[in-house]
Design a protein around this motif. Structure first.
Motif, PDB file in Angstrom:
ATOM      1  N   ILE A 125       0.832  -1.199   0.000  1.00 57.11           N
ATOM      2  CA  ILE A 125       0.000   0.000   0.000  1.00 57.11           C
ATOM      3  C   ILE A 125       0.869   1.252   0.000  1.00 57.11           C
ATOM      4  O   ILE A 125       2.059   1.202   0.322  1.00 57.11           O
ATOM      5  N   THR A 126       0.248   2.355  -0.419  1.00 55.03           N
ATOM      6  CA  THR A 126       0.895   3.658  -0.277  1.00 55.03           C
ATOM      7  C   THR A 126      -0.054   4.565   0.485  1.00 55.03           C
ATOM      8  O   THR A 126      -1.276   4.404   0.436  1.00 55.03           O
ATOM      9  N   MET A 127       0.542   5.505   1.217  1.00 58.71           N
ATOM     10  CA  MET A 127      -0.251   6.437   2.011  1.00 58.71           C
ATOM     11  C   MET A 127       0.232   7.850   1.748  1.00 58.71           C
ATOM     12  O   MET A 127       1.416   8.066   1.505  1.00 58.71           O
ATOM     13  N   ASP A 128      -0.706   8.779   1.823  1.00 58.86           N
ATOM     14  CA  ASP A 128      -0.368  10.175   1.646  1.00 58.86           C
ATOM     15  C   ASP A 128      -1.402  11.027   2.370  1.00 58.86           C
ATOM     16  O   ASP A 128      -2.489  10.545   2.705  1.00 58.86           O
ATOM     17  N   PHE A 129      -1.054  12.270   2.623  1.00 56.12           N
ATOM     18  CA  PHE A 129      -1.963  13.205   3.268  1.00 56.12           C
ATOM     19  C   PHE A 129      -2.271  14.347   2.317  1.00 56.12           C
ATOM     20  O   PHE A 129      -1.385  14.853   1.626  1.00 56.12           O
ATOM     21  N   ASN A 141      -9.462  18.915   8.862  1.00 55.69           N
ATOM     22  CA  ASN A 141      -8.927  19.814   7.842  1.00 55.69           C
ATOM     23  C   ASN A 141      -7.933  19.105   6.899  1.00 55.69           C
ATOM     24  O   ASN A 141      -7.265  19.747   6.127  1.00 55.69           O
ATOM     25  N   SER A 142      -7.855  17.764   6.970  1.00 51.75           N
ATOM     26  CA  SER A 142      -6.939  16.990   6.131  1.00 51.75           C
ATOM     27  C   SER A 142      -7.591  15.650   5.775  1.00 51.75           C
ATOM     28  O   SER A 142      -8.529  15.210   6.433  1.00 51.75           O
ATOM     29  N   ILE A 143      -7.041  15.000   4.732  1.00 53.36           N
ATOM     30  CA  ILE A 143      -7.526  13.683   4.313  1.00 53.36           C
ATOM     31  C   ILE A 143      -6.327  12.738   4.256  1.00 53.36           C
ATOM     32  O   ILE A 143      -5.287  13.069   3.686  1.00 53.36           O
ATOM     33  N   TRP A 144      -6.482  11.570   4.876  1.00 54.07           N
ATOM     34  CA  TRP A 144      -5.465  10.527   4.822  1.00 54.07           C
ATOM     35  C   TRP A 144      -5.877   9.576   3.706  1.00 54.07           C
ATOM     36  O   TRP A 144      -6.934   8.959   3.752  1.00 54.07           O
ATOM     37  N   LYS A 152      -6.150  -1.544  -6.630  1.00 55.14           N
ATOM     38  CA  LYS A 152      -6.273  -0.134  -6.977  1.00 55.14           C
ATOM     39  C   LYS A 152      -7.416   0.542  -6.221  1.00 55.14           C
ATOM     40  O   LYS A 152      -7.965   1.530  -6.678  1.00 55.14           O
ATOM     41  N   SER A 153      -7.774  -0.008  -5.087  1.00 55.77           N
ATOM     42  CA  SER A 153      -8.827   0.616  -4.282  1.00 55.77           C
ATOM     43  C   SER A 153      -8.180   1.598  -3.311  1.00 55.77           C
ATOM     44  O   SER A 153      -7.035   1.422  -2.897  1.00 55.77           O
ATOM     45  N   ALA A 154      -8.930   2.634  -2.975  1.00 50.37           N
ATOM     46  CA  ALA A 154      -8.399   3.682  -2.113  1.00 50.37           C
ATOM     47  C   ALA A 154      -9.385   3.983  -0.994  1.00 50.37           C
ATOM     48  O   ALA A 154     -10.594   3.857  -1.168  1.00 50.37           O
ATOM     49  N   HIS A 155      -8.845   4.348   0.152  1.00 48.73           N
ATOM     50  CA  HIS A 155      -9.656   4.795   1.286  1.00 48.73           C
ATOM     51  C   HIS A 155      -9.269   6.239   1.566  1.00 48.73           C
ATOM     52  O   HIS A 155      -8.089   6.577   1.624  1.00 48.73           O
TER      53      HIS A 155
END
Length: 164
Positions: A125-129, A141-144, A152-155
Motif C-alpha cells: 500500500i501507499t499512504m499520503d496526506f 482539515n486533512s484527508i489521509w 487499486k482501491s483507495a480509502h
C-alpha cells in the motif's frame, strides 16, 4: 542600398558575409549561409590525430568513421576539432536564444522495469496526506489517502487538527 549599421555589425561579428546576387531591382532578400561546415571540413583535413584514427579504423573496417559531404563523422555524430569547439562554445554563451533553450543533458533512462505484482490484497500500500483544506463541521482539515496497489482501491479518511 541602405544598410542598418547595428545589423551589419552583428552580421560581421558572427563572421557572416553579405553579397548581392544579380542586378535587377527587386525586393531585397537576406539569405544566411553558415561557413561552419566549411571551417570544420578544413580543420579536419589538417588534424593529424584525426587522420591517424581514420587510418586505424579503415584498416580494421570498423565502421566507426564515415565521411558525409567531406565531413568526418564518428559513430554518426559530427566530429568537431578543438579550436572550433571553443568558437561554438563562445557563440552559444553569447546567444540569448541559446541561453533560453533548456536542452536535456542526460542520457535516456532506458527501458522501464515493471513493479512486482503483490500476492495479496493490502499487502503493498501507499499512504499520503492531503492537507491545507478548510475545516469541516467535525473539525477535520486533512484527508489521509491509503491506496492498495493490487486492487487499486483507495480509502479516504478525514483527519482532524493537522496544522502546518
Amino acid at each position: 542600398m541602405t544598410v542598418y549599421m547595428p545589423l551589419h555589425d552583428e552580421i560581421q561579428r558572427f563572421g557572416l558575409e553579405l553579397y548581392a546576387v544579380g542586378r535587377a531591382p527587386r525586393l531585397p532578400v537576406l539569405s544566411v549561409e553558415t561557413s561552419l561546415f566549411d571551417r570544420i571540413r578544413v580543420a579536419q583535413a589538417v588534424d593529424e590525430q584525426l587522420s591517424k584514427w581514420r587510418h586505424r579504423a579503415d584498416e580494421r573496417d570498423s565502421g566507426l568513421y564515415s565521411v558525409v559531404d567531406g565531413i568526418v563523422r564518428f559513430r554518426g555524430r559530427l566530429w568537431v576539432p578543438a579550436g572550433i569547439k571553443r568558437d561554438i562554445a563562445r557563440f552559444v554563451s553569447e546567444c540569448l536564444t541559446c541561453q533560453q533553450v533548456k536542452a536535456e543533458h542526460q542520457r535516456p533512462a532506458g527501458l522501464l522495469k515493471p513493479l512486482p505484482i503483490p500476492k495479496w490484497k493490502w499487502d503493498n500500500i501507499t499512504m499520503d496526506f492531503v492537507v491545507g483544506l478548510p475545516r469541516t463541521v467535525r473539525g477535520s482539515n486533512s484527508i489521509w489517502v491509503i491506496v492498495d496497489h493490487l486492487t487499486k482501491s483507495a480509502h479516504f479518511l478525514p483527519v482532524g487538527r493537522i496544522s502546518l
